[in-house]
Write a protein that holds these residues in place. Structure first.
Motif, PDB file in Angstrom:
ATOM      1  N   ASN A   1     -11.594 -21.909 -12.216  1.00 44.91           N
ATOM      2  CA  ASN A   1     -10.906 -20.955 -12.798  1.00 44.91           C
ATOM      3  C   ASN A   1      -9.301 -20.999 -12.830  1.00 44.91           C
ATOM      4  N   ARG A   2      -8.598 -20.458 -13.655  1.00 38.04           N
ATOM      5  CA  ARG A   2      -7.263 -20.541 -13.724  1.00 38.04           C
ATOM      6  C   ARG A   2      -6.997 -19.051 -14.053  1.00 38.04           C
ATOM      7  N   ILE A   3      -6.892 -18.061 -13.026  1.00 36.39           N
ATOM      8  CA  ILE A   3      -6.808 -16.730 -13.211  1.00 36.39           C
ATOM      9  C   ILE A   3      -5.373 -16.235 -13.178  1.00 36.39           C
ATOM     10  N   ALA A   4      -5.085 -15.520 -14.235  1.00 35.84           N
ATOM     11  CA  ALA A   4      -3.756 -14.743 -14.159  1.00 35.84           C
ATOM     12  C   ALA A   4      -3.781 -13.193 -13.467  1.00 35.84           C
ATOM     13  N   LEU A   5      -3.279 -13.141 -12.457  1.00 39.58           N
ATOM     14  CA  LEU A   5      -3.403 -11.590 -11.777  1.00 39.58           C
ATOM     15  C   LEU A   5      -2.260 -10.708 -12.337  1.00 39.58           C
ATOM     16  N   THR A   6      -2.507  -9.538 -12.955  1.00 37.40           N
ATOM     17  CA  THR A   6      -1.626  -8.900 -13.789  1.00 37.40           C
ATOM     18  C   THR A   6      -1.607  -7.493 -13.092  1.00 37.40           C
ATOM     19  N   GLY A   7      -0.498  -6.673 -13.651  1.00 33.59           N
ATOM     20  CA  GLY A   7      -0.352  -5.442 -13.352  1.00 33.59           C
ATOM     21  C   GLY A   7       0.996  -4.993 -13.444  1.00 33.59           C
ATOM     22  N   VAL A   8       1.296  -3.771 -13.529  1.00 33.72           N
ATOM     23  CA  VAL A   8       2.670  -3.260 -13.344  1.00 33.72           C
ATOM     24  C   VAL A   8       3.307  -3.363 -11.898  1.00 33.72           C
ATOM     25  N   ASN A   9       4.499  -3.444 -11.758  1.00 36.08           N
ATOM     26  CA  ASN A   9       5.264  -3.838 -10.541  1.00 36.08           C
ATOM     27  C   ASN A   9       4.827  -2.529  -9.866  1.00 36.08           C
ATOM     28  N   GLY A  10       4.330  -2.961  -8.417  1.00 39.16           N
ATOM     29  CA  GLY A  10       3.987  -2.003  -7.343  1.00 39.16           C
ATOM     30  C   GLY A  10       2.207  -1.791  -7.456  1.00 39.16           C
TER      31      GLY A  10
ATOM     32  N   HIS B   1      -0.433 -20.544 -21.870  1.00 34.03           N
ATOM     33  CA  HIS B   1      -0.945 -21.878 -21.957  1.00 34.03           C
ATOM     34  C   HIS B   1      -1.363 -22.364 -20.508  1.00 34.03           C
ATOM     35  N   LEU B   2      -1.839 -21.417 -19.675  1.00 30.46           N
ATOM     36  CA  LEU B   2      -2.636 -21.608 -18.290  1.00 30.46           C
ATOM     37  C   LEU B   2      -3.728 -21.143 -18.105  1.00 30.46           C
ATOM     38  N   ALA B   3      -3.816 -19.802 -18.236  1.00 31.23           N
ATOM     39  CA  ALA B   3      -4.942 -18.790 -17.614  1.00 31.23           C
ATOM     40  C   ALA B   3      -6.115 -18.849 -18.467  1.00 31.23           C
ATOM     41  N   ASN B   4      -7.526 -19.026 -17.949  1.00 32.35           N
ATOM     42  CA  ASN B   4      -8.432 -18.816 -18.609  1.00 32.35           C
ATOM     43  C   ASN B   4      -9.245 -17.474 -18.314  1.00 32.35           C
ATOM     44  N   ARG B   5      -8.902 -16.883 -17.408  1.00 25.89           N
ATOM     45  CA  ARG B   5      -9.473 -15.396 -17.083  1.00 25.89           C
ATOM     46  C   ARG B   5      -8.248 -14.705 -16.494  1.00 25.89           C
ATOM     47  N   VAL B   6      -8.456 -13.116 -16.676  1.00 28.11           N
ATOM     48  CA  VAL B   6      -7.209 -12.429 -16.189  1.00 28.11           C
ATOM     49  C   VAL B   6      -7.829 -11.343 -15.091  1.00 28.11           C
ATOM     50  N   PHE B   7      -7.507 -11.050 -14.103  1.00 27.28           N
ATOM     51  CA  PHE B   7      -7.584 -10.252 -13.229  1.00 27.28           C
ATOM     52  C   PHE B   7      -6.556  -8.961 -13.333  1.00 27.28           C
ATOM     53  N   GLU B   8      -6.989  -7.742 -13.550  1.00 34.49           N
ATOM     54  CA  GLU B   8      -5.774  -6.837 -13.854  1.00 34.49           C
ATOM     55  C   GLU B   8      -5.882  -5.699 -12.630  1.00 34.49           C
ATOM     56  N   MET B   9      -4.949  -5.712 -11.883  1.00 36.19           N
ATOM     57  CA  MET B   9      -4.839  -4.474 -10.785  1.00 36.19           C
ATOM     58  C   MET B   9      -4.279  -3.345 -11.634  1.00 36.19           C
ATOM     59  N   ASP B  10      -5.206  -2.158 -11.700  1.00 36.24           N
ATOM     60  CA  ASP B  10      -4.870  -0.939 -12.537  1.00 36.24           C
ATOM     61  C   ASP B  10      -5.368   0.305 -11.565  1.00 36.24           C
TER      62      ASP B  10
ATOM     63  N   LEU C   1      -9.767  -3.024  -9.852  1.00 39.56           N
ATOM     64  CA  LEU C   1      -9.657  -4.292 -10.525  1.00 39.56           C
ATOM     65  C   LEU C   1     -10.441  -4.472 -11.919  1.00 39.56           C
ATOM     66  N   ASN C   2      -9.954  -4.717 -12.806  1.00 42.01           N
ATOM     67  CA  ASN C   2     -10.204  -4.880 -14.154  1.00 42.01           C
ATOM     68  C   ASN C   2     -10.427  -6.500 -14.192  1.00 42.01           C
ATOM     69  N   VAL C   3     -11.597  -6.912 -14.749  1.00 44.62           N
ATOM     70  CA  VAL C   3     -11.721  -8.411 -14.914  1.00 44.62           C
ATOM     71  C   VAL C   3     -11.745  -8.557 -16.552  1.00 44.62           C
ATOM     72  N   TYR C   4     -11.208  -9.568 -16.998  1.00 40.46           N
ATOM     73  CA  TYR C   4     -11.424  -9.980 -18.539  1.00 40.46           C
ATOM     74  C   TYR C   4     -11.570 -11.354 -18.607  1.00 40.46           C
ATOM     75  N   GLU C   5     -12.841 -11.464 -19.304  1.00 43.71           N
ATOM     76  CA  GLU C   5     -13.451 -12.726 -19.220  1.00 43.71           C
ATOM     77  C   GLU C   5     -12.918 -13.529 -20.720  1.00 43.71           C
ATOM     78  N   GLY C   6     -11.534 -13.738 -20.464  1.00 46.62           N
ATOM     79  CA  GLY C   6     -10.988 -14.602 -21.778  1.00 46.62           C
ATOM     80  C   GLY C   6      -9.578 -14.957 -21.421  1.00 46.62           C
ATOM     81  N   ASP C   7      -8.835 -15.746 -22.121  1.00 46.57           N
ATOM     82  CA  ASP C   7      -7.521 -16.107 -21.624  1.00 46.57           C
ATOM     83  C   ASP C   7      -6.398 -15.234 -21.800  1.00 46.57           C
ATOM     84  N   TYR C   8      -5.278 -15.545 -21.686  1.00 46.19           N
ATOM     85  CA  TYR C   8      -4.211 -14.543 -21.477  1.00 46.19           C
ATOM     86  C   TYR C   8      -3.993 -13.979 -22.585  1.00 46.19           C
ATOM     87  N   SER C   9      -4.051 -14.742 -24.000  1.00 50.83           N
ATOM     88  CA  SER C   9      -3.603 -14.104 -25.345  1.00 50.83           C
ATOM     89  C   SER C   9      -4.905 -13.169 -25.372  1.00 50.83           C
ATOM     90  N   TYR C  10      -5.924 -13.251 -25.144  1.00 49.45           N
ATOM     91  CA  TYR C  10      -6.995 -12.337 -25.491  1.00 49.45           C
ATOM     92  C   TYR C  10      -6.816 -11.132 -24.551  1.00 49.45           C
TER      93      TYR C  10
END
Length: 538
Positions: free
Chosen positions: A355-364, A508-517, A521-530
């Motif tokens: 996995n190459r997971i981007a962990l995203t979410g607003v600051n804080g 150009h890197l991530a193939n999955r996204v975990f979002e802190m919301d 935790l919201n999981v997106y089974e796609g790349d960062y563009s998705y």
């Protein structure tokens, strides 16, 4: 606005040498070049904060210049909203004067306004209306909200805000000023993706001239239709965006090399002739003619290649298929004398090998806290987090104090992680991250942000790992260094969990996204563009 023949030098070091720059109406210019080449100096010259040693800066009378820099200065004595209102310049001052006059007009105990004051009031009101002063507070609130500071913090004293949030307030001040020429030095630093997307849209609609530096390739490419390179004392203009600049620069360099080689061939031929016939009196005039001709020719010099760090991961040992397992994971920070601050709770998910997971979410939102829980730097308050079998973890923190000892030298910090390595091999690692010679003896405490980032990467690469946990690894790195790191991560055969606000990097890197919301935790089974498409941020 026009800059001609600008020269700026500090002692022997020449940053700008006979530099020219034309800023046309409506221009959106991206300033690029190596760190330390003089981009910030050029912005200061345009802003009038620094006087050049030579050359002229011409601007139309009455031109308002707004300059956002990384040095926000002191902020105190106002609320966040008041601080931004005060940044509106003369509009804010006109509003204050109008308010004073209106207060006198409404107070029966005050002396009546004179005819001159009534005339002044009319003039101020007309100008205030023309400059949309009556919408000023609304615009300030909209800009603060767009930059992530909501209504619940508008009236909060600026002293309560951290350095990163003060940067946002300073940025809001400049945007509300709405200048004729807007100068921005790394405006996306300290912003999350949501705020970057909002700022990008604001700048697209901006009617004035924009000149900015940014290490965020996507942000600059989407905004700037002209690119200006500052390097080796020269300022070179390219009539296209950053992608055009990269292509055109390579073409120009190839042409320069070809011209240089032709010139060298001519010099060699002439010098051979001079050497062959110098002793013959019959050829004396011809020899002298050749010598004089050579002296008159302006010699072409090739610019030195910019040094960039070289990232090469060690061979990656294979881990188990499950790298991280989270079950009902929660974390709350204990705050003395106050109720515990819950960062997140009930997180359940898995990181799988490859996995190459981007962990995203607003600051804080808790991204860095989650990474610290996963890496074992802080225990969870509830639930469990388990690393899989044969997982060797490498951790890059945006806070150097999490990883580095400020009292050690660079050499000591890296050698401590590989105690059996030879001095030569450690020096090779440091050299690949641009630490050569006496640089390795510098203490961590005296390094810049970019230097600390390179040391942390060197420490991480000193030992073989198969799971990289990266918290803002691109901070303080210029575009070229970011792309070197991106290429290395592409070649890395292990698992990656990364926090970054650089959209180009993550696309150009991530193939999955975990979002802190909101603590979940919201999981997106796609790349960062998705992910960006799903969030309407593409």
């Amino acid at each position: 606005m026009k800059l001609t023949g600008i020269r700026v030098a500090y002692g022997e070091r020449v940053l700008l040498n006979n530099a020219d720059l034309l800023i046309r109406p409506g221009d959106k210019i991206g300033l690029v070049g190596p760190n330390g080449a003089g981009k910030t100096t050029l912005l200061k010259v345009i802003a009038g904060e620094e006087k050049p040693d030579d050359g002229t800066v011409l601007a139309d009378s009455g031109t308002v210049i707004g300059y956002f820099s990384q040095n926000v200065g002191e902020m105190s004595g106002r609320s966040a909203l008041e601080e931004v209102l005060a940044g509106a310049g003369s509009v804010y001052e006109i509003g204050r004067k109008l308010s004073e006059l209106e207060h006198r007009m409404a107070d029966p105990a005050s002396q009546m306004l004179s005819d001159a004051e009534m005339d002044l009031y009319g003039e101020l009101q007309t100008e205030f209306l023309a400059r949309e002063g009556y919408d000023l507070e609304y615009r300030c609130e909209a800009v603060l909200t767009g930059l992530g500071i909501g209504p619940d913090r508008f009236r909060e004293p600026v002293e309560n805000f951290s350095g990163g949030w003060k940067m946002r307030i300073a940025l809001a001040r400049i945007l509300v000023l709405n200048p004729d020429v807007l100068l921005m030095d790394e405006p996306t630093n300290h912003l999350d993706v949501e705020s970057i997307v909002w700022l990008e849209q604001w700048l697209r609609n901006f009617k004035g001239d924009l000149v900015m530096t940014s290490h965020d390739r996507e942000f600059m490419t989407r905004l700037c239709s002209r690119t200006v390179e500052v390097a080796a004392g020269a300022v070179t203009t390219y009539s296209g965006d950053y992608d055009f600049y990269l292509r055109e620069r390579e073409i120009r360099r190839e042409q320069l090399i070809a011209t240089f080689n032709r010139q060298q061939a001519r010099f060699a031929k002439d010098e051979e002739f001079i050497a062959k016939f110098a002793a013959r009196a019959s050829h004396a005039s011809l020899v002298q003619s050749r010598i004089k001709a050579l002296e008159k020719i302006e010699r072409i010099t090739l610019p030195a290649e910019t040094k960039v760090m070289q990232v090469q991961f060690a061979d990656c040992p294979r881990s188990g298929d499950q790298v991280v397992m989270m079950k009902d994971l929660g974390k709350a920070w204990k705050i003395e004398g106050k109720r515990d601050h819950e960062v997140f709770s009930g997180l359940t998910g898995a990181v799988m090998r490859g996995n190459r997971i981007a962990l995203t979410g607003v600051n804080g939102a808790g991204k860095s806290t989650l990474l610290k829980v996963i890496t074992g730097l802080t225990p969870p308050t509830e639930g469990t987090v388990t690393l899989g079998s044969s997982v060797n973890l490498g951790y890059f923190s945006q806070y150097s104090s999490d990883v580095l000892n400020p009292e050690r030298t660079i050499f000591e910090e890296v050698s401590d992680r590989i105690p059996f390595a030879t001095i030569g091999s450690i020096k090779n690692i440091l050299g690949s991250f641009q630490f050569s010679g006496d640089d390795s003896d510098k203490k961590i405490s005296v390094l810049s942000g970019g230097e600390k980032s390179r040391v942390m990467l060197a420490c991480m690469l000193a030992v073989p790992v198969n799971f990289l946990v990266l918290d803002e690894p691109t901070n303080h790195l210029d575009i070229q260094s970011r792309e070197v790191l991106l290429d290395a991560l592409h070649r890395f055969e292990g698992t990656i969990l990364i926090v970054s606000h650089d959209r180009y990097f993550l696309r150009h890197l991530a193939n999955r996204v975990f979002e802190m919301d909101n603590g979940k935790l919201n999981v997106y089974e796609g790349d960062y563009s998705y992910y960006l498409h799903k969030k309407n941020m593409d």
